[in-house]
Scaffold this motif. Structure first.
Motif, short mmCIF file in Angstrom:
data_model
loop_
_atom_site.label_atom_id
_atom_site.label_comp_id
_atom_site.label_asym_id
_atom_site.label_seq_id
_atom_site.Cartn_x
_atom_site.Cartn_y
_atom_site.Cartn_z
N ALA A 167 6.87 -18.92 -4.39
CA ALA A 167 7.53 -18.08 -3.38
C ALA A 167 7.53 -16.64 -3.87
CB ALA A 167 8.95 -18.57 -3.15
N LEU A 169 9.16 -13.10 -3.09
CA LEU A 169 10.34 -12.56 -2.39
C LEU A 169 10.49 -11.09 -2.70
CD1 LEU A 169 12.86 -15.36 -3.48
CD2 LEU A 169 11.39 -15.37 -1.46
N HIS A 173 16.04 -9.67 -2.52
CA HIS A 173 16.34 -10.85 -1.71
C HIS A 173 17.51 -11.62 -2.32
CE1 HIS A 173 15.77 -14.74 0.29
NE2 HIS A 173 15.06 -14.08 1.20
N ALA A 176 16.56 -13.98 -5.02
CA ALA A 176 15.72 -13.46 -6.10
C ALA A 176 16.28 -13.79 -7.48
CB ALA A 176 15.54 -11.95 -5.95
N LEU A 186 14.16 -21.44 2.76
CA LEU A 186 13.32 -20.35 3.24
C LEU A 186 12.81 -20.57 4.66
CD1 LEU A 186 11.16 -19.91 0.00
CD2 LEU A 186 13.26 -18.67 0.61
N GLU A 189 13.26 -17.80 7.27
CA GLU A 189 12.87 -16.45 6.88
C GLU A 189 11.63 -16.02 7.68
OE1 GLU A 189 14.14 -14.40 4.61
OE2 GLU A 189 15.58 -15.66 3.52
N TRP A 191 7.93 -14.86 7.75
CA TRP A 191 6.88 -15.16 6.77
C TRP A 191 5.70 -14.21 6.92
CZ3 TRP A 191 6.59 -19.01 2.99
CH2 TRP A 191 7.71 -19.85 2.91
N VAL A 221 5.48 -7.92 1.40
CA VAL A 221 6.75 -8.53 0.96
C VAL A 221 7.63 -7.45 0.32
CG1 VAL A 221 7.80 -10.17 -0.64
CG2 VAL A 221 5.78 -10.83 0.68
N ILE A 227 8.71 -12.91 3.56
CA ILE A 227 8.43 -13.57 2.29
C ILE A 227 7.09 -14.30 2.43
CG2 ILE A 227 10.89 -13.86 1.80
CD1 ILE A 227 10.54 -16.82 2.55
#
Length: 311
Positions: A167, A169, A173, A176, A186, A189, A191, A221, A227
């Motif tokens: 992932a 991020l 985030h 994170a 996720l 979220e 994408w 991102v 993400i």
């Protein structure tokens, strides 16, 4: 013509016979046969010996040149068969070049500096087709075509590794700070996609933008647009504005294979490159490389490992 050369060099049939291990009669017969084929005299007597005519001298000179070319061809063929020379055509799936193919080719060049490498990216479908047609010696593929196409006839696959998705991020985030992220966290979220099928394992992802490559995806991102799931081999250079985290439940992976022709007669250096690819697999990666060629997985998406049984 080699007998003629020996006669010219020795100055007599007897000397040529002794040099070649033939009888003088056998040498004379072969020279006579060559004169019948060419339709002209090649030798003339001088005292107890012989000397070449103009035609004989010309033919002997060409025979020497041909002999040198044959010797050079034999040496070149031996070098090719040993994998020391020649040209190797290699194609690789985008996202596998920096982390796997580049170090493998460097290993190959270190041991075989005179092998020329024609290296370039290609999508899996075209790379597999070119391997089947003999246009490519080896291809590194990451997304295999599913049924009904499958893998083309005449192509075998060698499993190299399972490339785990990570992932990516934005640095700010809320997740994170985690070392590992559950994928279902996720799902809602926005994408960013690079064309990889990794996001397909998340239920109903909203694809807001598609990046042209992994570097572009990281930049998008970092800008806070969403993400992404990126395979580990595609994360060679990290953008300072992103964090990369392991994912679980499930932990998607993409199987990475080397595709080679099943027919004999390929460049011997292919096997050296295959070993180099295995040696170049990043540490900590799930290799599970079988000794035998594996059959093609019948899927065009990432493979999600089954959870270990409880207890």
């Amino acid at each position: 013509m080699w007998v003629l050369c020996a006669v010219v060099a020795g100055g007599s049939v007897t000397a040529a016979a002794a040099r070649l291990g033939y009888t003088p009669s056998a040498v004379s017969q072969q020279v006579a046969a060559l004169e019948r084929q060419t339709g002209t005299a090649l030798l003339e007597r001088v005292g107890r010996g012989v000397r070449p005519t103009a035609a004989g001298r010309l033919l002997a000179e060409h025979a020497v040149l041909i002999g040198r070319q044959i010797a050079e061809a034999e040496t070149a063929l031996a070098d090719l068969c040993a994998g020391r020379t020649g040209r190797l055509v290699v194609r690789y799936a985008p996202g596998s070049g920096a982390g796997l193919v580049a170090p493998a080719v460097a290993l190959l060049r270190a041991g075989h500096p005179d092998v020329r490498i024609d290296l370039g990216p290609a999508d899996d479908d075209s790379a597999l087709a070119d391997v089947a047609r003999g246009l490519v010696d080896l291809a590194v593929v990451t997304r295999l075509p599913g049924p009904p196409d499958g893998v083309p006839d005449g192509v075998r696959l060698e499993h190299l590794m399972d490339d785990a998705y990570r992932a990516v991020l934005p640095a700010g985030h809320p997740l994170a700070a985690r070392r590992v992220v559950d994928l279902d966290e996720l799902a809602r979220e926005p994408w960013i996609s690079s064309g990889e099928p990794g996001a397909a394992v998340v239920a109903g992802p909203e694809i807001v933008v598609t990046g042209e490559d992994q570097a572009a995806v990281q930049s998008l991102v970092a800008a806070g647009l969403g993400i992404a799931l990126v395979p580990q081999l595609g994360l060679g250079t990290r953008h300072p504005g992103v964090v990369v985290r392991r994912v679980r439940n499930p932990g998607p992976v993409r199987p990475v294979h080397a595709a080679l022709r099943t027919a004999p007669g390929g460049h011997p250096a292919v096997l050296f490159l295959l070993d180099a690819l295995r040696d170049a697999v990043p540490r900590g990666t799930d290799r599970r490389t079988p000794r035998r060629p594996v059959e093609a997985p019948r899927t065009d998406g990432p493979r999600v490992p089954r959870p270990a049984p409880a207890g």
